[in-house]
Design a protein around this motif. Structure first.
Motif, PDB file in Angstrom:
ATOM      1  N   CYS A  16       0.536  -1.718   0.147  1.00 57.35           N
ATOM      2  CA  CYS A  16       0.244   0.083  -0.276  1.00 57.35           C
ATOM      3  C   CYS A  16       0.750   1.262  -0.199  1.00 57.35           C
ATOM      4  O   CYS A  16       0.619   1.712  -0.198  1.00 57.35           O
ATOM      5  CB  CYS A  16      -0.610  -0.132   0.657  1.00 57.35           C
ATOM      6  N   VAL A  17       1.978   0.875   0.929  1.00 62.99           N
ATOM      7  CA  VAL A  17       2.355   2.503   0.343  1.00 62.99           C
ATOM      8  C   VAL A  17       3.054   2.402  -0.449  1.00 62.99           C
ATOM      9  O   VAL A  17       3.988   3.855  -1.075  1.00 62.99           O
ATOM     10  CB  VAL A  17       4.128   1.868   1.705  1.00 62.99           C
ATOM     11  N   GLU A  75       0.738   3.776  -2.973  1.00 62.48           N
ATOM     12  CA  GLU A  75       0.864   5.054  -2.783  1.00 62.48           C
ATOM     13  C   GLU A  75       2.036   6.117  -3.246  1.00 62.48           C
ATOM     14  O   GLU A  75       2.139   7.470  -3.686  1.00 62.48           O
ATOM     15  CB  GLU A  75       0.970   5.438  -1.588  1.00 62.48           C
ATOM     16  N   GLY A 104       1.918   7.301  -6.905  1.00 58.88           N
ATOM     17  CA  GLY A 104       0.686   7.491  -6.790  1.00 58.88           C
ATOM     18  C   GLY A 104      -0.334   6.787  -8.110  1.00 58.88           C
ATOM     19  O   GLY A 104      -1.149   7.803  -8.723  1.00 58.88           O
ATOM     20  N   SER A 127      -3.732   3.677  -8.666  1.00 58.41           N
ATOM     21  CA  SER A 127      -4.274   2.918  -7.631  1.00 58.41           C
ATOM     22  C   SER A 127      -4.581   1.516  -7.583  1.00 58.41           C
ATOM     23  O   SER A 127      -5.336   1.520  -6.573  1.00 58.41           O
ATOM     24  CB  SER A 127      -5.953   3.534  -8.899  1.00 58.41           C
ATOM     25  N   LYS A 181      -6.776   0.564  -3.809  1.00 59.47           N
ATOM     26  CA  LYS A 181      -7.923   1.808  -3.343  1.00 59.47           C
ATOM     27  C   LYS A 181      -9.065   2.014  -3.840  1.00 59.47           C
ATOM     28  O   LYS A 181      -8.909   1.782  -4.441  1.00 59.47           O
ATOM     29  CB  LYS A 181      -7.067   3.559  -3.962  1.00 59.47           C
ATOM     30  N   SER A 224     -11.398   5.931   0.545  1.00 55.48           N
ATOM     31  CA  SER A 224      -9.745   6.495   0.792  1.00 55.48           C
ATOM     32  C   SER A 224      -9.393   5.130   2.265  1.00 55.48           C
ATOM     33  O   SER A 224      -8.770   5.294   2.700  1.00 55.48           O
ATOM     34  CB  SER A 224      -9.814   7.246   1.973  1.00 55.48           C
ATOM     35  N   TYR A 260      -8.741   0.773   1.742  1.00 61.39           N
ATOM     36  CA  TYR A 260      -7.640  -0.461   0.918  1.00 61.39           C
ATOM     37  C   TYR A 260      -7.839  -1.856   0.854  1.00 61.39           C
ATOM     38  O   TYR A 260      -8.501  -1.655   1.443  1.00 61.39           O
ATOM     39  CB  TYR A 260      -6.103  -0.579   0.884  1.00 61.39           C
TER      40      TYR A 260
END
Length: 175
Positions: free
Chosen positions: A136-137, A140, A143, A145, A162, A166, A168
């Protein structure tokens, strides 16, 4: 077509039920009479959401739509499903086991070649073992999805994505 209609935070009135059966009834020409449509209605924060799932052998046709009015959501979801069916007709019918869910009239209609799927780019990348939180990090930081990774715990390829609220989601394959 058979309908299973359920409501979450909303009572399924006879008016809603008849509107759903009328609107989705337009899709009956594509399916055999024993095909079941699972419809879920929900209301959250003044958003009226409808989810329609039509399992066909080997595949699932699914659409969801939300708006400030349930009747508008019903209209929109019907249009989405019809578009999906027409767009993926060739793919759905080419699978011999799926064809039995569809009506003979739909199968015999002329196929439109404009709807073919055209993959224009292929990407290859190394899959690094990590846990879902680290994935997930990474997602992000990039950038994106969604993010494909090798789950260090299960040693299987997983996908994190995502969600609209907001949070996951994690997709784990079943073999």
């Amino acid at each position: 077509m058979r309908y299973t209609i359920t409501g979450r935070n909303i009572e399924v009135t006879s008016g809603l039920r008849s509107t759903i059966e009328e609107k989705l009834g337009k899709l009956e020409r594509y399916f055999n009479p024993d095909t079941e449509a699972v419809v879920t209605l929900s209301v959250q924060k003044e958003q009226h959401k409808i989810e329609v799932t039509i399992p066909v052998k080997g595949s699932i046709i699914r659409a969801e739509q939300s708006s400030s009015d349930m009747y508008v959501s019903i209209d929109l979801v019907e249009e989405i499903i019809e578009r999906q069916i027409k767009k993926y007709k060739k793919k759905l019918i080419d699978k011999k086991q799926s064809a039995q869910s569809f009506s003979d009239l739909f199968i015999s209609e002329e196929y439109n070649h404009d709807d073919e799927i055209n993959i224009v780019k292929t990407k290859r990348f190394a899959v690094k073992p990590m846990d879902p939180e680290e994935a997930c990090v990474q997602m992000e930081l990039l950038g994106h999805s969604f993010y494909v990774f090798l789950n260090a715990d299960t040693e299987e390829v997983n996908v994190v994505y995502k969600r609209n609220n907001s949070t996951y989601g994690l997709i784990e394959p079943e073999f």
